[in-house]
Design an enzyme around this catalytic site. Structure first.
Site, PDB file in Angstrom:
ATOM      1  CG  HIS A 164      -8.162   7.823   7.099  1.00 25.02           C
ATOM      2  ND1 HIS A 164      -8.853   6.668   6.834  1.00 25.02           N
ATOM      3  CD2 HIS A 164      -6.865   7.521   6.896  1.00 25.02           C
ATOM      4  CE1 HIS A 164      -8.001   5.703   6.494  1.00 25.02           C
ATOM      5  NE2 HIS A 164      -6.788   6.199   6.539  1.00 25.02           N
ATOM      6  CG  ASP A 205      -2.117   0.853   1.136  1.00 24.25           C
ATOM      7  OD1 ASP A 205      -2.047   1.870   0.415  1.00 24.25           O
ATOM      8  OD2 ASP A 205      -3.132   0.547   1.793  1.00 24.25           O
ATOM      9  CG  ASP A 255      -4.203   5.294   0.111  1.00 23.47           C
ATOM     10  OD1 ASP A 255      -3.534   4.278  -0.102  1.00 23.47           O
ATOM     11  OD2 ASP A 255      -4.872   5.464   1.153  1.00 23.47           O
ATOM     12  CD  GLU A 261      -6.021   2.375  -0.884  1.00 20.27           C
ATOM     13  OE1 GLU A 261      -4.983   1.801  -0.515  1.00 20.27           O
ATOM     14  OE2 GLU A 261      -6.556   3.308  -0.255  1.00 20.27           O
ATOM     15  CD  GLU A 284      -7.999   1.321   2.093  1.00 24.14           C
ATOM     16  OE1 GLU A 284      -7.011   0.581   2.047  1.00 24.14           O
ATOM     17  OE2 GLU A 284      -8.033   2.352   2.796  1.00 24.14           O
ATOM     18  CG  HIS A 296      -9.428   6.647   3.395  1.00 20.14           C
ATOM     19  ND1 HIS A 296      -8.497   7.501   2.877  1.00 20.14           N
ATOM     20  CD2 HIS A 296      -8.886   5.408   3.286  1.00 20.14           C
ATOM     21  CE1 HIS A 296      -7.431   6.814   2.493  1.00 20.14           C
ATOM     22  NE2 HIS A 296      -7.635   5.530   2.716  1.00 20.14           N
TER      23      HIS A 296
END
Ligand code: CO
Length: 296
Positions: free
Chosen positions: A166, A86, A97, A282, A191, A158
């Site tokens: 977040h 990640d 992300d 993700e 994700e 998020h």
């Protein structure tokens, strides 16, 4: 920055995050150290002109999320493991992300890896503006269960905001009671996680990933000079013990003190509750008029 410039910075961060994820996946081989992978991927991010939104996370087997090696870590990848990589980048605080799962040397977990990947596609298919987020969770849940696995119900996607990993909305991985909707121009990380275990995670062990719980005041900095450096480098984004050690050899002891004082917190390693194997996929997307645009 106006909103178009903000989205453009997210997109540029996304190009670099994608490159970092793909490079990291290519490095996962039996015998390779976690540490060398983390350092090489993090170097690529900086050399490409972005900064870190968080340390490279390497979550193996039943660890679903939150782990990065410390400086002297000797762990190596072993045949048969599932590795979740990640990575997070930012340009001027605009974050991307992204994560992928890869099996080390074997092909036993292909269907588990496919389940989270298919769930990410299914989530994207139902993610135009105005959709209740519980319906996105429902699409993830159905897709994973149709393949004989469980979604991890207490891990969520998020929103990402300026220097904020977040922010605002959670994107559930099950049909929960989240009736929120997204609007055009919002940036969210989606994700899904799939497992052959219980379908939830818990954990208390230190992941070697930390964050500032608040902006340090003058008094804090007087007592703990390392805080000035942490805030100017990472703001309130997650950072690693490794990065601090490279900047200040006495940082480990100081971090432990700051945790006890409640100024810094560590992220716990999140383990599958029944020890199940876990896969994750993700992407970060921008919500558009008719759907969403993948930027990673
Ligand atoms: Co991520």
């Amino acid at each position: 920055m106006n909103s178009e410039e903000v989205l453009d910075a997210h997109r540029r961060a996304g190009v670099i995050a994608r490159k970092a994820r793909e490079y990291g996946v290519s490095l996962v081989k039996p015998g390779v150290t976690y540490l060398s992978l983390a350092e090489e991927v993090e170097k690529l991010i900086i050399d490409s002109g972005a900064r870190h939104a968080f340390p490279v996370n390497i979550a193996v087997d039943d660890i679903a999320a939150h782990y990065t090696p410390v400086p002297n870590n000797k762990l190596t990848f072993q045949s048969g493991q599932i590795v979740k990589l990640d990575v997070g980048t930012h340009i001027d605080g605009c974050i991307a992300d992204t994560a992928a799962s890869v099996e080390v040397g074997t092909n036993r977990w292909a269907s588990l890896i496919e389940a989270s990947r298919a769930a990410l596609d299914a989530a994207r298919d139902v993610l135009p503006p105005g959709i209740e987020l519980r319906k996105v969770g429902g699409a993830v849940e159905r897709t994973i269960e149709a393949r004989g696995f469980r979604p991890i119900s207490n891990l969520c996607g998020h929103s990402v905001g300026a220097y904020d990993l977040h922010a605002g909305h959670s994107i559930p991985n099950v049909a929960d009671d989240n009736y929120d909707t997204l609007s055009v121009g919002e940036v969210v990380a989606v994700e899904p996680f799939a497992t052959n275990g219980a379908g939830h995670v818990s954990g208390k062990k230190n992941s070697n990933i930390y964050r500032l719980l608040r902006k340090p005041g003058d008094g804090d900095i007087e007592s703990y000079p390392i805080l000035a450096d942490i805030y100017s480098e990472f703001k309130q984004l997650p950072f690693s013990e490794r990065w601090c050690a490279a900047r200040n050899p006495k940082s480990s002891a100081q971090l432990a003190k700051l945790v006890r004082r409640g100024i810094v917190a560590f992220y716990p390693m999140l383990m599958e509750a029944r020890g199940g194997m876990v896969s994750q996929a993700e992407h970060t997307v921008i919500i558009t008029e008719n759907g969403n645009e993948v930027i990673t």
